[in-house]
Scaffold this active site. Structure first.
Site, PDB file in Angstrom:
ATOM      1  N   SER A  68       0.863  -1.181   0.000  1.00 24.57           N
ATOM      2  CA  SER A  68       0.000   0.000   0.000  1.00 24.57           C
ATOM      3  C   SER A  68       0.901   1.232   0.000  1.00 24.57           C
ATOM      4  O   SER A  68       1.708   1.417   0.918  1.00 24.57           O
ATOM      5  CB  SER A  68      -0.889  -0.030   1.248  1.00 24.57           C
ATOM      6  OG  SER A  68      -1.879   0.967   1.179  1.00 24.57           O
ATOM      7  N   GLU A  69       0.776   2.079  -1.036  1.00 24.35           N
ATOM      8  CA  GLU A  69       1.712   3.211  -1.204  1.00 24.35           C
ATOM      9  C   GLU A  69       1.870   4.078   0.039  1.00 24.35           C
ATOM     10  O   GLU A  69       2.919   4.656   0.266  1.00 24.35           O
ATOM     11  CB  GLU A  69       1.242   4.178  -2.294  1.00 24.35           C
ATOM     12  CG  GLU A  69       1.471   3.754  -3.696  1.00 24.35           C
ATOM     13  CD  GLU A  69       0.158   3.610  -4.386  1.00 24.35           C
ATOM     14  OE1 GLU A  69      -0.518   2.587  -4.113  1.00 24.35           O
ATOM     15  OE2 GLU A  69      -0.190   4.496  -5.171  1.00 24.35           O
ATOM     16  N   ASN A  70       0.782   4.234   0.794  1.00 27.16           N
ATOM     17  CA  ASN A  70       0.849   5.148   1.929  1.00 27.16           C
ATOM     18  C   ASN A  70       1.703   4.612   3.064  1.00 27.16           C
ATOM     19  O   ASN A  70       1.960   5.324   4.012  1.00 27.16           O
ATOM     20  CB  ASN A  70      -0.559   5.498   2.434  1.00 27.16           C
ATOM     21  CG  ASN A  70      -1.331   4.275   2.885  1.00 27.16           C
ATOM     22  OD1 ASN A  70      -1.452   3.311   2.137  1.00 27.16           O
ATOM     23  ND2 ASN A  70      -1.836   4.309   4.090  1.00 27.16           N
ATOM     24  N   GLY A  71       2.169   3.359   2.951  1.00 27.31           N
ATOM     25  CA  GLY A  71       3.188   2.935   3.887  1.00 27.31           C
ATOM     26  C   GLY A  71       3.089   1.595   4.551  1.00 27.31           C
ATOM     27  O   GLY A  71       3.439   1.473   5.725  1.00 27.31           O
ATOM     28  N   SER A  84       8.384   3.465   1.603  1.00 28.83           N
ATOM     29  CA  SER A  84       7.353   2.885   0.749  1.00 28.83           C
ATOM     30  C   SER A  84       7.770   2.963  -0.718  1.00 28.83           C
ATOM     31  O   SER A  84       7.615   2.006  -1.478  1.00 28.83           O
ATOM     32  CB  SER A  84       6.035   3.628   0.954  1.00 28.83           C
ATOM     33  OG  SER A  84       4.994   2.998   0.259  1.00 28.83           O
TER      34      SER A  84
END
Lengths: 244, 219, 244, 219
Positions: free
Chosen positions: D46-49, D88
């Site tokens: 998940s890109e947000n971390g 990330s």
């Protein structure tokens, strides 16, 4: 879930003559000794080793070689890329007689070059080394011979300030050490064993993690683990605290 | 000699402010931590990966996971923090170290520093030294003024450089000097060394500050 | 030991008109709301804000604005540098009427530019954005007007591959949020509240950390804290979990 | 239409191997996780971390510290790991994501992709999309072949690009195409679309693989 658990011998089986390997640790602290031992046993040649230092020789520990020193003593290394090699006289001696190539990189640049290799950046623009022989690549006398300890590097001026372009480093294998990990490879290195372990785990095609302790997934809170298991290919248990 | 080194360390300690982050080289610079003024609490950065470096570990009570950048077993303060090498040098190169105190083989009046390699001798490697002097906000060279009478403060370093234009000040047993655009300025001397003594021991022109301070010799 | 504890009002007192501030968080998760509230109360103008996004407007949360949206609604921002602004229509509307400048940066480049600013590198050499308007800086139509959303950037070819040179970002202040910290400012953000908080804490002249929980030094094992307190100037307690 | 989307997601799911790290775009690409073959377990980034993204959180049981990159409350698998945004994208840009599945507004036979901005419309920003398609080892575009009859697979994208030369394969309800040096190669079609149907729906020359596979239409 994919099974990453291996014995040390299984984990290093794919390491071949002439490969480049990264080895975590700082003067023997945080080095994956069981992986190095397995590699010495396997006995590959002509390695390029990327590590902070040359480990500690038996003369310094009072017991056995530690860390990269084991690979050096076994004559497995043609080229070492490191920031500090003064604690292991093997390196100085073999630089002098021309049987070992040693590339010296400022410690911060070394860490950042490895990171760049691991995170897909084209290089590092650092002020460190500007105006020194790390930039110019000029040779250094080691007595009767002159040797190269750094390749000449490009400089780039950005908004009036000069930076060295340090290129990324990557390896075929990274040998890393954790204090604790789960069976997926999420890991943490306690205290000063962190050093190069996490950054090297990003920068190799195959990453082997030797851990003091392996726990089941979900056994600890996710934030216990500082580093993501997605970087890790193989997990080897049985790493022990350094016996002084 | 021990007294002269203590004098240098004591004077260097005056450069720190409460809350500063510092990195101290081995030898004389390490002594600086022992002479901090009352009310000045600093936190020491250790290149190998932590803030909060404290003294050497007691024999038999070593934590094998806690070494300093020389590989010796040390302790840490409870508000310390451990991190990887890339982060350690992020702190250094990013200017988060307020000051570093280091020795030198040579330093010149342009602020160039040579303290890592001597041609013809064994090559040990620079470790974190090059990053440290480029990154620290203030670079203080703390050393004896000469090496057995030979000049160490020069017009131009002869040894391969550690870094260009990085030294802010030099503290020796003779005096305190600042690197400025105009050259090296002597701002303090100790009473047991005259300006002429210092000039003679220095291999570059020395500008004498108008308000040159004379520090008393401690018994 | 130096005392870093402040009230939110004390901590933001030095923020002045025209300053550049970084704000941690990702769509309102991990944003230091008490610091933003204090800043809105103080009421500075002409800020440049660096953040992942434009926060969430009241229309999206169902309650109040969240994160950077509060600063935008209060008319305190002249320029926002972010990667995603679609969740807060205020930004689109004011880009259109020319009253808000918006610079768009790919999310990974944004994080890395901030890191470069914080760790003393001259820039970031990234493959991201090559051949796009992030490289060329060409204008984009938003209806009647054309606006600039990216400045043209230099490319550098390294070993045959083209990279964009993305310059470092720094700020006067960084407003960050932790889940837990000690009184020295060593901190950890739990789970997905990490996002930009740690990297921004490196890249500002003054760093304010708002935390859900503050513990005494030594109360927790050092490795509990993922981030070093040396980055933090002021610590403010009283941050609360987001009430859905 | 729902069936056609499921067909696309199912086919995209075949591209994964056990242990892969994947990043799935919103909408149709998210459905891929529901159709993984037996024995194939992947971990979602998940890109947000974090790694280990699982489904949406149950109403009333949300962990306010766990959102996905769209800001929705989600859950995570127990072998997940959370990290900052710089990390990330280190995972993404460093090639540690084995494959990403995304939608597209336009894609061309050079592998250029446009899926982030439409001139004249609201500018939302690229978020992590530009990094993702440059960094992921394999970029799979999963979408309906046309947009209400208009070509989306083109000789040259007309919209501002997300990235150049990044798309590896395109999976639509009509067939499966690979971006090669020679051009776009159709390797599979579904039995309910003829090669002529697909050619007509495609805005660039289509090379038909010698061993073109015909996939049966599932009931």
């Amino acid at each position: 879930m994919i099974n990453k658990i291996r014995t040390a011998d299984e984990a290093v089986a794919g390491i071949k003559d002439g490969m480049t390997i990264m080895v975590g640790g700082f003067l023997g602290t945080g080095t994956p000794e069981i992986l190095i031992d397995a590699l010495v046993k396997k006995g590959v040649k002509h390695l390029t080793v990327i590590a902070n230092d040359g480990g500690l020789p038996a003369a310094a520990t009072g017991t056995t070689d530690r860390g990269v020193a084991k690979l050096l003593t076994a004559g497995m290394v043609d080229h070492i890329i490191a920031s500090h090699v003064g604690m292991n006289p093997y390196i100085g001696d073999h630089m002098k007689d021309g049987t070992l190539q040693c590339t010296l990189v400022p410690q911060g640049s070394l860490a950042e070059k490895i990171r760049a290799g691991g995170v897909g950046l084209g290089g590092v623009l650092t002020p460190t080394g500007v105006g020194t022989l790390i930039e110019t690549g000029e040779k250094v006398s080691v007595g009767e011979r002159e040797i190269t300890i750094s390749e000449p590097k490009e400089t780039i001026k950005i908004d009036g300030k000069v930076y060295l372009l340090e290129k990324p480093l990557r390896a075929d294998y990274a040998l890393c050490r954790a204090s604790i990990c789960d069976t997926y490879g999420n890991f943490t290195c306690y205290k000063a064993t962190k050093n190069f372990n996490a950054v090297m785990a990003k920068a190799a095609d195959t990453v082997i993690l030797a851990s003091e302790k392996i726990v089941d997934i979900g056994e600890h809170h996710v934030d216990t683990f500082h580093n993501a298991g997605v970087y890790v290919d193989y997990i080897v248990g049985g790493e022990t605290p350094w016996q002084i | 000699m021990a007294d002269l080194k203590a004098r240098i360390a004591k004077r260097a300690a005056q450069e720190f402010h409460d809350g500063d982050v510092a990195n101290l080289g081995i030898g004389l610079p390490t002594m600086v931590a022992d002479y901090l003024p009352e009310g000045v609490d600093i936190i020491l950065h250790s290149e190998n990966g932590f803030t909060g470096l404290a003294g050497a570990a007691e024999k038999g009570k070593e934590d094998v996971d806690v070494i300093n950048s020389g590989g010796g077993y040390v302790t840490h303060v409870p508000h310390g923090n451990f991190f990887g090498s890339e982060e350690s040098f992020s702190i250094i190169r990013g200017g988060h170290v307020d000051a570093t105190v280091l020795g030198a083989m040579e330093v010149d009046d342009k602020g160039n520093l040579a303290n890592w390699i001597v041609p013809g001798k064994m090559v040990a490697g620079m470790g974190g030294a090059m990053d440290l002097v480029v990154g620290a906000k203030k670079v203080i060279i703390a050393m004896l003024h000469t090496q057995k009478g030979a000049h160490k403060i020069l017009e131009k370093c002869t040894l391969p450089l550690t870094a260009m234009n990085v030294v802010d000040m030099i503290i020796t047993e003779m005096g305190v000097m600042h690197v400025t655009d105009k050259g090296l300025v002597l701002t303090e001397r100790w009473a047991d060394y005259s300006v002429e003594d210092i000039k003679a021991a220095t291999g570059c022109p020395l500008i004498i500050a108008d308000d040159l301070k004379v520090n008393p010799v401690e018994e």
